[in-house]
Design an enzyme around this catalytic site. Structure first.
Site, PDB file in Angstrom:
ATOM      1  N   LYS A 181       0.822  -1.215   0.000  1.00  0.00           N
ATOM      2  CA  LYS A 181       0.000   0.000   0.000  1.00  0.00           C
ATOM      3  C   LYS A 181       0.860   1.271   0.000  1.00  0.00           C
ATOM      4  O   LYS A 181       2.045   1.232   0.320  1.00  0.00           O
ATOM      5  CB  LYS A 181      -0.950  -0.014   1.203  1.00  0.00           C
ATOM      6  CG  LYS A 181      -1.851  -1.259   1.262  1.00  0.00           C
ATOM      7  CD  LYS A 181      -2.784  -1.336   0.080  1.00  0.00           C
ATOM      8  CE  LYS A 181      -3.802  -2.435  -0.005  1.00  0.00           C
ATOM      9  NZ  LYS A 181      -3.802  -3.682   0.580  1.00  0.00           N
TER      10      LYS A 181
HETATM   11  C1  LIG Z   1      -5.201  -4.482   1.071  1.00  0.00           C
HETATM   12  C2  LIG Z   1      -6.672  -4.516   0.995  1.00  0.00           C
HETATM   13  C3  LIG Z   1      -7.465  -5.035   2.026  1.00  0.00           C
HETATM   14  C4  LIG Z   1      -6.904  -5.769   3.204  1.00  0.00           C
HETATM   15  O1  LIG Z   1      -5.919  -5.123   3.909  1.00  0.00           O
HETATM   16  P1  LIG Z   1      -4.826  -6.009   4.709  1.00  0.00           P
HETATM   17  O2  LIG Z   1      -4.105  -4.994   5.512  1.00  0.00           O
HETATM   18  O3  LIG Z   1      -3.966  -6.652   3.655  1.00  0.00           O
HETATM   19  O4  LIG Z   1      -5.551  -6.998   5.524  1.00  0.00           O
HETATM   20  C5  LIG Z   1      -8.833  -4.961   1.918  1.00  0.00           C
HETATM   21  N1  LIG Z   1      -9.416  -4.381   0.859  1.00  0.00           N
HETATM   22  C6  LIG Z   1      -8.708  -3.877  -0.167  1.00  0.00           C
HETATM   23  C7  LIG Z   1      -9.424  -3.233  -1.304  1.00  0.00           C
HETATM   24  C8  LIG Z   1      -7.305  -3.949  -0.148  1.00  0.00           C
HETATM   25  O5  LIG Z   1      -6.611  -3.453  -1.172  1.00  0.00           O
END
Ligand SMILES: *Cc1c(COP(=O)(O)O)cnc(C)c1O
Length: 401
Positions: free
Chosen positions: A196
């Site tokens: 992210k």
């Molecule tokens: C990354 C992501 C998640 C989950 O986040 P994590 O921290 O990996 O558990 C949920 N929804 C979307 C759209 C994502 O890109």
């Protein structure tokens, strides 16, 4: 026409793209400070608390609770809003598995509504059509960092008495009509997982405006404790979702890098969009003029007429061979066997039929959409030129794929 690298031709580029995550002396210093302090856990430190304050401000929310990942952050948000067994949560199927997992883990049923092909985002009309008397919440997903039509979705939620939990996992800094996403609805989740735009390796945050909801979120993340309460005073049943002071220290440093990195991504995005503008067969998502800031997480594009997922896979492999890292994107949660099994299990136990999921626009995205590896967006103009050249080259040969 030069031969495709995948067929033995010369790749467009061999240089790597910028590395991710980005760190420097600041991160090294703050990590060493936490280490030496002996206060590693956030229950006895001040660093995560400071980050929560800063991130709430950044997203223009009243409250922020840091959590160990986005998926469980979403679960906690649903639970704190009273969503539970058998309640339906309307969401897109073109999203990461975590959106649906969050509902299923508390016995709630994800109900998939179609996306708008122009934006790739939850279509408000489809979302409303999916609402039943069992619906408790709508979960807009700000996919790629692009905010959903929150005017329409909030209007539907208000009129139908539904909670709104934003999956803003990819939406750091994104803005809808001048307001940052996350607390436009009742609560919103951000992810700090490695890929992210803001990361502590793993991690997440839930933001909200209502103080009572913030207290319930705190309880969900702190084994049911209440803010200001005693260590063994558990007034709710909740998870332990706390992060460490190490993560908090990294996140504070990453937050300070985010505005400048976003400016670079903005610049790269507009350069690349310009370069790809005339390329036949290629479509990038429309951006609603009410989006006043885009999170710039995933540069997504569709190749019209690819027709099926296997052909798209070959397209992605051909691009990778040219030196451009691309993901083939999501498979559609309505077609994921594990998710379908879990929905089947829950609805069967409740003696209900499974919700239907006819999602033609989602299926089209699954067959045609792909996105650039996020760190490419921190690249230079030359990097953008190489990407545009590689995409055009593979498109020129797409009949062979
Ligand atoms: C990354 C992501 C998640 C989950 O986040 P994590 O921290 O990996 O558990 C949920 N929804 C979307 C759209 C994502 O890109």
């Amino acid at each position: 026409m030069s031969e495709l690298a995948i067929s033995g031709g010369t790749p467009v580029r061999t240089d790597p793209f910028p590395a991710w995550p980005v760190s420097g002396e600041e991160e090294a210093r703050v990590l060493a400070e936490v280490l030496a302090s002996g206060r590693w856990g956030s229950s006895h430190g001040e660093i995560v608390r400071a980050f929560e304050r800063e991130f709430a401000d950044y997203q223009q929310a009243e409250h922020c609770i840091a959590v160990c990942n986005g998926t469980l952050g979403l679960t906690a948000a649903l639970k704190a809003l009273g969503v539970g067994i058998g309640d339906e949560v309307v969401m897109p199927a073109y999203t990461f598995v975590g959106s649906a997992t969050a509902a299923l883990m508390i016995g709630a049923v994800p109900v998939f509504a179609d996306v708008d092909l122009r934006t790739h985002l939850l279509d408000p009309r489809a979302a409303e059509a999916a609402v039943t008397e069992r619906t408790a919440a709508i979960m807009p997903v700000h996919l790629a960092g692009q905010p959903c039509d929150m005017d329409a979705l909030l209007e539907i939620a208000n009129r139908r008495g539904l909670a709104v939990v934003e999956d803003a996992a990819q939406g750091h800094g994104a803005e809808w009509r001048g307001r940052r996403v996350g607390a436009l609805g009742d609560a919103g989740m951000f992810s700090f997982q490695t890929s992210k735009n803001m990361t502590s390796g793993e991690g997440g945050a839930v933001v909200a405006n209502a103080p009572d909801l913030a207290d319930r979120l705190y309880a969900q993340a702190n084994v049911g404790r209440v803010p200001g309460g005693g260590w063994y005073q558990h007034e709710h049943v909740g998870f332990n979702l706390r992060i460490t002071e190490f993560q908090g220290a990294i996140l504070r440093a990453q937050l300070r890098r985010h505005p400048e990195q976003t400016r670079r991504r903005d610049e790269f995005w507009s350069l690349l969009t310009g370069m790809l503008a005339g390329v036949p067969g290629l479509r990038v998502p429309d951006i609603d003029p009410r989006v006043t800031a885009h999170g710039r997480h995933l540069f997504t594009f569709r190749v019209a007429g690819l027709g099926d997922v296997d052909r798209k896979r070959r397209f992605v492999r051909a691009l990778a061979a040219e030196g451009v890292p691309v993901s083939g994107g999501y498979v559609g949660l309505h077609r994921n066997d594990a998710i379908r099994r879990e929905i089947h299990t829950i609805t069967t136990r409740l003696g209900r039929p499974e919700p239907a999921a006819e999602l033609p626009a989602t299926d089209e995205l699954v067959a045609e959409a792909m996105w650039l590896s996020p760190q490419t967006l921190l690249g230079t103009k030359t990097d953008a030129e190489d990407i545009a050249a590689a995409i055009s080259k593979v498109l020129d040969h797409s009949m062979q794929l």
